[in-house]
Design an enzyme around this catalytic site. Structure first.
Site, PDB file in Angstrom:
ATOM      1  N   LYS A  56     -13.983   3.992   5.978  1.00 30.96           N
ATOM      2  CA  LYS A  56     -14.354   5.063   5.042  1.00 30.96           C
ATOM      3  C   LYS A  56     -15.861   5.057   4.792  1.00 30.96           C
ATOM      4  CE  LYS A  56     -13.358   6.612   0.298  1.00 30.96           C
ATOM      5  NZ  LYS A  56     -14.230   5.949  -0.652  1.00 30.96           N
ATOM      6  N   HIS A  83       0.843  -1.199   0.000  1.00 32.68           N
ATOM      7  CA  HIS A  83       0.000   0.000   0.000  1.00 32.68           C
ATOM      8  C   HIS A  83       0.871   1.239   0.000  1.00 32.68           C
ATOM      9  CE1 HIS A  83      -3.957  -1.731   0.312  1.00 32.68           C
ATOM     10  NE2 HIS A  83      -3.496  -2.601   1.180  1.00 32.68           N
TER      11      HIS A  83
END
Length: 813
Positions: A483, A144
């Site tokens: 999120k 990531h």
């Protein structure tokens, strides 16, 4: 460069001295490299920033940096950023030092194996050994794009840490100390002359090498040492710790990843393992000089040597009678040749050769010598030739594409299906993989987490799924769920999903491993690993888990071997405790569950109303944070947004979502909505939950750390980037209100007057960092304004500000 670090009592005094020394060396280097003006400017800004903090008027920092010309901004940013690199190294080294000091004083670390076994001392020995032998934790490194440090810089950090370690030697002479300081100055000069910003987008090949770097420099040795300690307590136990990787195999949203990168990742890992073992075998051959005149060897070793000579006649002829009277050296020479020429079919064959040597030594008065061989044996047991098992990840929506099909065909161990919403997603992937490959559903959104038990139940009724593996694996995603619904709602949804998944596995009488897709930051599930593990519900069987290690957390936790050892032990100790839920677990009562459900609902509604339902939120977000500019920072091979999605916020990945809010010091994803929810609880109920429920305590403790790092005073400066003042004020007001509620709730729950009062060292570290990071934020605002106005000369300094603030907060996404 001056430092505000005060000499604290105890072991922290050495940390203060080291930070001060590094600051002084940096100041000298700045003058040598750039001239007096830079040090003078940095000191002036730092002192003004400190005064602004002390006076409670952080906005004054913006005025302090206005006198810095556009040409001076880049070197000033670099100076502050390099200071944080050096301070971080000193703090990392201090963690290692503190662990040693505690051990010397007889103090037991809370997240150590010693403490875990102490807590389990009332468990019957047979039961303790039986369950401990089944403990399993796999740490999975991912690529990531939140690691902003280049590999060149990380190597310099290791060298600096080594020199700081020398300063702890009480017998260090004045001449030795001068030598250490000279070497530190050399390293700081090199760092100043090294560009910390990448100018080309990172390729997957680079990411593969970056990931393997941590195995090469710390994890090989740290893991085998931990296994040695584990077997001292659980003799003969299989390795409880393994490693995995997504690097090269994560095709989700990354068109550069596929069958070719999967092959490259596997090949590079095997090469690294062979080279590592070959070098150690060569070293052992130099050391193991036992001679037939003085010792006997086992028949097993004699037979092994004879087999080597039959199977490798050319090499046997080449070495002739060399080392015939030194049998261990002769055997190791054959092992070395097989490794150099990739002639071992499996790591099991290599492991058996090493064990033959070790057993012969133990049988013939060489028990002490055998310990050297056993260290290599343990390394091979943990890492094999794979180093880390490579997972391949594909998005459920891409399963019909040729790109995904080729990647699935190349998978050799495990396939992760992201955004799984039905059993059909998993079964479709299953049809495209080889017979030995496990297919793992990844549940990411709140709705998918709620449906996860039903999906798993359907899969466990299908022989196509159950015939692949005796035990199954299910992954839960922290990033996208956070999120989607905010921190508190995501954490509770994942907790409930784990409980239901375990019940489903129990009903079908199959073993289950939960794979935790945690990010580095709190907003993506990050936080102390040990506390996170022990606060989770019991698995089926308990004591088995898998979790990701992402972004900058990898370098911070595993960049130094000593830290790697500490962090690996914390993960293993937590997993051991999780294997005994009847001793360590404190699950919520029915009343607790009702309260947590209500808190989750309130938090999610508040978060959703602001983030997903506010019509002008995206407009504000893109102006108020550097989210669009993050794409300029070439720190990952994967795009920041998913392709083919016109909805900006929905297509934005969780990493840049968190990264952007970290840069402007709001850190909104990690706390927004929590204030409204927790404020609804009476004081006594808030305290009771915190004192009695580990899950709730973990939530509050993580909130406390995040809120302490945030600074809405600094964030207010970014409102200058929102041209519509009415929009800025209208959007910032609810952020301030929610932040105020969250801070108040954390203080009420923990019973302290100020955030981190119970962690004074961390509290002081944040206080001392602020005068250095606040100016970088102020300069970043100006750079964002210039860059958005079309000033291309602001681009590079802007990237340096992003990297510098990341280093200062030790957090990106």
């Amino acid at each position: 460069m001056e430092s505000d670090v005060e000499l604290a009592p105890g072991g922290a005094a050495q940390l203060g001295r080291n930070v001060r020394l590094l600051g002084e060396i940096l100041g000298t280097v700045l003058v040598e490299q750039e001239g007096d003006w830079l040090l003078e400017t940095v000191e002036r800004v730092r002192l003004l920033s400190r005064s602004a903090r002390q006076g409670g008027v952080v906005a004054d920092v913006s005025q302090a940096v206005q006198s810095i010309s556009a040409e001076q901004q880049a070197p000033v940013l670099r100076a502050f950023a390099l200071y944080f690199q050096l301070a971080n190294i000193a703090e990392q080294q201090h963690r290692i030092r503190r662990r040693r000091e505690d051990a010397h004083a007889g103090q037991i670390a809370r997240d150590s194996l010693e403490r875990a076994f102490e807590l389990l001392e009332d468990v019957p020995p047979d039961e303790l050994e039986c369950r401990a032998r089944d403990v399993s934790v796999r740490l999975v490194l991912t690529a990531h794009p939140t690691e902003t440090s280049r590999r060149t810089v990380l190597l310099a950090h290791v060298r600096i840490a080594d020199e700081l370690d020398r300063l702890d030697d009480p017998l260090l002479t004045p001449a030795d100390r001068r030598e250490v300081e000279e070497r530190l100055a050399e390293e700081v000069t090199l760092l100043w002359q090294t560009d910390e910003v990448r100018h080309d987008r990172l390729r997957i090949s680079d990411e593969i090498r970056n990931g393997l770097w941590f195995f090469e420099h710390s994890l090989f040795d740290a893991a085998q040492a931990l296994l040695h300690e584990w077997r001292r307590r659980v003799p003969g136990a299989p390795p409880p710790l393994r490693f995995g990787s997504w690097i090269g195999g994560d095709t989700d949203g990354n068109p550069s990843a596929g069958a070719a990168t999967i092959g490259e990742a596997l090949a590079r890992a095997r090469t690294l393992a062979r080279e590592r073992y070959r070098d150690r075998v060569r070293a052992l051959a130099v050391e193991l000089s036992s001679h037939r005149s003085f010792v006997h060897v086992t028949d097993e070793l004699e037979e092994s040597l004879a087999r080597d000579e039959r199977e490798l006649p050319a090499y046997a002829a080449e070495i002739g009678a060399q080392n015939e009277l030194e049998p261990y050296r002769r055997k190791l020479s054959f092992v070395w040749w097989r490794l150099a020429n990739d002639r071992y079919e499996s790591s099991a064959a290599l492991l058996e050769d090493i064990r033959v040597i070790r057993r012969s030594l133990e049988t013939n008065r060489g028990e002490r010598i055998a310990a050297r061989v056993a260290a290599l044996e343990r390394t091979i047991e943990v890492f094999g030739f794979d180093v880390a098992k490579l997972d391949v990840r594909v998005h459920a929506a891409d399963l019909s594409t040729d790109h995904a099909r080729q990647a699935l065909a190349a998978a050799v161990d495990t396939v992760i299906v992201s955004k799984t919403s039905s059993a059909d997603d998993v079964l479709r992937a299953l049809e495209l993989t080889g017979p030995g490959v496990a297919v793992v559903p990844l549940f990411e959104t709140l709705d998918d987490l709620d449906a996860a038990p039903r999906v798993l139940d359907k899969l466990l009724r299908d022989e196509r799924f159950t015939q692949r593996r005796k035990t199954i694996e299910v992954m839960v995603g922290y990033s996208d769920s956070g999120k989607d619904g905010g921190y508190l709602a995501a954490q509770w949804a994942i907790y409930r999903a784990q409980e239901s998944l375990a019940e489903t596995a129990r009903a079908h009488d199959v073993g289950l491993t939960i794979f935790h897709g945690r990010g580095g930051s709190t907003g993506r599930g990050g936080g102390p690993t040990h506390a996170a593990i022990v606060s989770q519900p019991a698995g089926h069987p308990p004591g088995r888990l898998k979790l990701t290690e992402q972004g900058e957390t990898v370098s911070f936790k595993y960049g130094l071997e000593g830290l790697a050892r500490v962090n690996l032990e914390a993960a293993l100790a937590g997993t051991l405790l999780a294997a005994f839920p009847e001793v360590t677990a404190r699950p919520p009562t029915p009343d607790d569950r009702a309260t947590l459900e209500e808190l989750s609902r309130l938090s999610r509604e508040r978060y959703h109303a602001f983030v997903w339902s506010e019509p002008r939120f995206v407009e504000f977000f893109r102006l108020f944070t550097p989210v669009d500019e993050l794409a300029l920072l070439e720190i990952g091979s994967r795009p920041t947004r998913r392709p083919d999605d016109a909805n900006y916020l929905a297509s934005l990945r969780a990493i840049p979502w968190v990264f952007a809010w970290t840069q402007n010091r709001v850190l909104l994803p990690a706390w927004f909505g929590c204030g409204t929810a927790l404020d609804s609880l009476p004081q006594d109920e808030l305290r009771r939950l915190y004192d009695t429920l580990p899950f709730f305590r973990m939530i509050v403790d993580n909130l406390e750390m995040t809120l302490a790092k945030s600074s809405l005073e600094v964030a207010r400066g970014y409102l200058e980037l929102v041209a519509d003042a009415g929009l800025g004020d209208a959007m910032f007001a609810p952020i301030e209100r929610e932040h105020e509620l969250a801070v108040s709730a954390v203080l009420r729950a923990s019973g302290v007057e100020r955030l981190l009062d119970r962690q004074p060292v961390v509290q002081r570290a944040i206080d001392l960092r602020n005068p250095y990071v606040d100016p970088m934020n102020a300069i970043q605002v100006e750079l964002l304004r210039r860059h958005r106005a079309g000033d291309e000369s602001a681009r590079l300094p802007l990237l340096r500000s992003i990297a510098g603030i990341s280093a200062a907060l030790r957090n990106t996404g």
